[in-house]
Design an enzyme around this catalytic site. Structure first.
Site, mmCIF file in Angstrom:
data_model
loop_
_atom_site.group_PDB
_atom_site.id
_atom_site.type_symbol
_atom_site.label_atom_id
_atom_site.label_comp_id
_atom_site.label_asym_id
_atom_site.label_seq_id
_atom_site.Cartn_x
_atom_site.Cartn_y
_atom_site.Cartn_z
ATOM 1 N N SER A 18 0.857 -1.190 0.000
ATOM 2 C CA SER A 18 0.000 0.000 0.000
ATOM 3 C C SER A 18 0.890 1.236 0.000
ATOM 4 O O SER A 18 1.998 1.205 0.557
ATOM 5 C CB SER A 18 -0.877 0.031 1.256
ATOM 6 O OG SER A 18 -1.473 1.308 1.415
ATOM 7 N N TYR A 47 -1.530 -0.369 10.355
ATOM 8 C CA TYR A 47 -1.641 -0.683 8.927
ATOM 9 C C TYR A 47 -0.375 -0.243 8.181
ATOM 10 O O TYR A 47 0.204 -0.999 7.397
ATOM 11 C CB TYR A 47 -2.881 0.008 8.359
ATOM 12 C CG TYR A 47 -3.181 -0.355 6.928
ATOM 13 C CD1 TYR A 47 -3.833 -1.545 6.617
ATOM 14 C CD2 TYR A 47 -2.822 0.489 5.881
ATOM 15 C CE1 TYR A 47 -4.112 -1.880 5.301
ATOM 16 C CE2 TYR A 47 -3.095 0.164 4.572
ATOM 17 C CZ TYR A 47 -3.747 -1.015 4.283
ATOM 18 O OH TYR A 47 -4.023 -1.345 2.973
HETATM 19 N N1 LIG Z 1 -8.826 -0.891 -1.163
HETATM 20 C C1 LIG Z 1 -7.781 -0.097 -1.284
HETATM 21 O O1 LIG Z 1 -7.876 1.049 -1.683
HETATM 22 C C2 LIG Z 1 -6.407 -0.638 -0.964
HETATM 23 C C3 LIG Z 1 -5.323 0.185 -1.158
HETATM 24 C C4 LIG Z 1 -4.043 -0.312 -0.887
HETATM 25 C C5 LIG Z 1 -3.889 -1.602 -0.448
HETATM 26 N N2 LIG Z 1 -4.969 -2.392 -0.250
HETATM 27 C C6 LIG Z 1 -4.727 -3.760 0.176
HETATM 28 O O2 LIG Z 1 -5.364 -4.634 -0.718
HETATM 29 C C7 LIG Z 1 -5.677 -5.848 -0.061
HETATM 30 C C8 LIG Z 1 -7.137 -6.159 -0.259
HETATM 31 O O3 LIG Z 1 -7.870 -5.080 0.294
HETATM 32 P P1 LIG Z 1 -9.406 -4.856 -0.047
HETATM 33 O O4 LIG Z 1 -9.569 -3.400 -0.099
HETATM 34 O O5 LIG Z 1 -9.811 -5.667 -1.201
HETATM 35 O O6 LIG Z 1 -10.055 -5.431 1.310
HETATM 36 P P2 LIG Z 1 -11.436 -6.164 1.560
HETATM 37 O O7 LIG Z 1 -12.424 -5.730 0.555
HETATM 38 O O8 LIG Z 1 -11.748 -6.023 2.998
HETATM 39 O O9 LIG Z 1 -11.094 -7.700 1.280
HETATM 40 C C9 LIG Z 1 -10.138 -8.356 2.086
HETATM 41 C C10 LIG Z 1 -10.109 -9.830 1.744
HETATM 42 O O10 LIG Z 1 -9.127 -10.467 2.582
HETATM 43 C C11 LIG Z 1 -9.739 -11.575 3.280
HETATM 44 N N3 LIG Z 1 -9.101 -11.752 4.577
HETATM 45 C C12 LIG Z 1 -9.023 -10.853 5.586
HETATM 46 N N4 LIG Z 1 -8.414 -11.400 6.640
HETATM 47 C C13 LIG Z 1 -8.084 -12.669 6.301
HETATM 48 C C14 LIG Z 1 -7.453 -13.738 6.966
HETATM 49 N N5 LIG Z 1 -7.023 -13.611 8.220
HETATM 50 N N6 LIG Z 1 -7.286 -14.903 6.315
HETATM 51 C C15 LIG Z 1 -7.740 -15.068 5.049
HETATM 52 N N7 LIG Z 1 -8.344 -14.065 4.347
HETATM 53 C C16 LIG Z 1 -8.522 -12.898 4.979
HETATM 54 C C17 LIG Z 1 -11.198 -11.173 3.381
HETATM 55 O O11 LIG Z 1 -12.056 -12.284 3.528
HETATM 56 P P3 LIG Z 1 -12.511 -12.860 4.974
HETATM 57 O O12 LIG Z 1 -12.746 -11.692 5.873
HETATM 58 O O13 LIG Z 1 -13.707 -13.667 4.645
HETATM 59 O O14 LIG Z 1 -11.371 -13.714 5.419
HETATM 60 C C18 LIG Z 1 -11.419 -10.527 2.010
HETATM 61 O O15 LIG Z 1 -11.665 -11.523 1.042
HETATM 62 C C19 LIG Z 1 -5.304 -5.650 1.402
HETATM 63 O O16 LIG Z 1 -4.024 -6.204 1.622
HETATM 64 C C20 LIG Z 1 -5.264 -4.144 1.543
HETATM 65 O O17 LIG Z 1 -4.427 -3.754 2.586
HETATM 66 C C21 LIG Z 1 -6.236 -1.936 -0.498
#
Ligand SMILES: NC(=O)c1ccc[n+]([C@@H]2O[C@H](COP(=O)([O-])OP(=O)(O)OC[C@H]3O[C@@H](n4cnc5c(N)ncnc54)[C@H](OP(=O)(O)O)[C@@H]3O)[C@@H](O)[C@H]2O)c1
Length: 259
Positions: free
Chosen positions: A151, A164
């Site tokens: 990120s 984070y």
């Molecule tokens: N969205 C953004 O703008 C953004 C920007 C920079 C980086 N990111 C990064 O991108 C990645 C995905 O983010 P997102 O925005 O798509 O988040 P999200 O919509 O909350 O999705 C997160 C996913 O990770 C799974 N997960 C969470 N904890 C877990 C665990 N302990 N074991 C297995 N699976 C787990 C969740 O499913 P369950 O809860 O069912 O396990 C879900 O499928 C993350 O690493 C986040 O830090 C996001």
């Protein structure tokens, strides 16, 4: 000896992942769901990982290619090993492992951050990624690819996101070290660092007016990322076009880190 550079007969196709066997964590929603579609539509077989199996089934139903589902927690070393073994058993190997699962706590300053929340964020975002990398390295052949979702907050922190930011900065250090460790095995290790993309996880950030304004002020392109704008970075890092890229952080942020 010639003074002209050697032109290869063909260049590798950027993002060609046809037939690749890809493990993707955090695949139940958000960016992981997006990546699942990107890789599946590009011809890869995708093993989807998250805790909520219902979400995985929903995502899988819409994918055009071969799919495996693994419901479990990336914090669990044995679960990561089972994902690796199950994928090898079903498909004969793993070519790409994307450690994308991540959580972000409610925005809060250090005094309001419960120590257990701090530990959870580090456990999922950093330790979970390490355990995935460890499981992947055990089964991958030379040519294997490890890709971490980092990120921009790992490089420029925002208020109230200490855990984070620490987890994502740690991911970069870990990826660089693993790139050294796994080079002799022919495995490359890279980070994609998204800027601000709309997702369920980002909903909490969007509802914070001060944070939302700071995001727009800093992003050179003055907007959030669109879903279609992220997947290409991962496809590039998973394809032969990036054979010589390892230990790198590929930022996809609309210029957020520029100012
Ligand atoms: N969205 C953004 O703008 C953004 C920007 C920079 C980086 N990111 C990064 O991108 C990645 C995905 O983010 P997102 O925005 O798509 O988040 P999200 O919509 O909350 O999705 C997160 C996913 O990770 C799974 N997960 C969470 N904890 C877990 C665990 N302990 N074991 C297995 N699976 C787990 C969740 O499913 P369950 O809860 O069912 O396990 C879900 O499928 C993350 O690493 C986040 O830090 C996001």
């Amino acid at each position: 000896m010639t003074d002209r550079i050697e032109i290869p007969p063909a260049f590798p196709a950027v993002g060609d992942v046809r037939g690749k066997r890809v493990v993707l964590t955090g695949a139940g929603r958000g960016l992981g769901e997006l990546l699942a579609h990107g890789f599946s539509r590009a011809g890869a077989s995708v093993a989807l990982v998250a805790r909520t199996e219902r979400d995985l089934k929903t995502v899988a139903d819409d994918l055009p290619g071969p799919v495996l589902l693994f419901g479990g927690d990336v914090r669990d070393a044995a679960f990561n090993d089972a994902v690796a073994d199950g994928t090898v058993e079903a498909w004969g190997g793993v070519d790409v492992w994307i450690c994308n699962a991540g959580i972000s706590p409610v925005v809060a300053g250090p005094l309001k951050t419960d120590p257990d929340v701090w530990r959870d964020v580090l456990d999922v975002n950093l330790t979970g990624a390490f355990l995935g990398a460890r499981a992947a390295a055990r089964v991958m052949a030379p040519g294997g690819r490890l890709i971490f979702t980092g990120s921009v907050l790992g490089e420029r922190p925002a208020r109230g996101l200490a855990a984070y930011s620490a987890s994502k900065a740690g991911l970069v250090g870990m990826a660089k070290a693993l790139a050294l460790d796994l080079a002799s095995a022919g495995i490359t290790v890279n980070v994609v660092a998204p800027g601000w993309f709309d997702s369920p996880l980002a909903a909490g950030w969007k509802s914070n007016d001060r944070l939302e304004q700071s995001i727009l002020d800093h992003t050179a392109l003055r907007r959030w990322g669109r879903p279609g704008e992220l997947v290409g970075a991962y496809l590039f890092l998973a394809s032969a076009a990036s054979d010589f890229v390892t230990g790198a952080v590929l930022t996809v942020d609309g210029g957020y880190l520029l100012k």
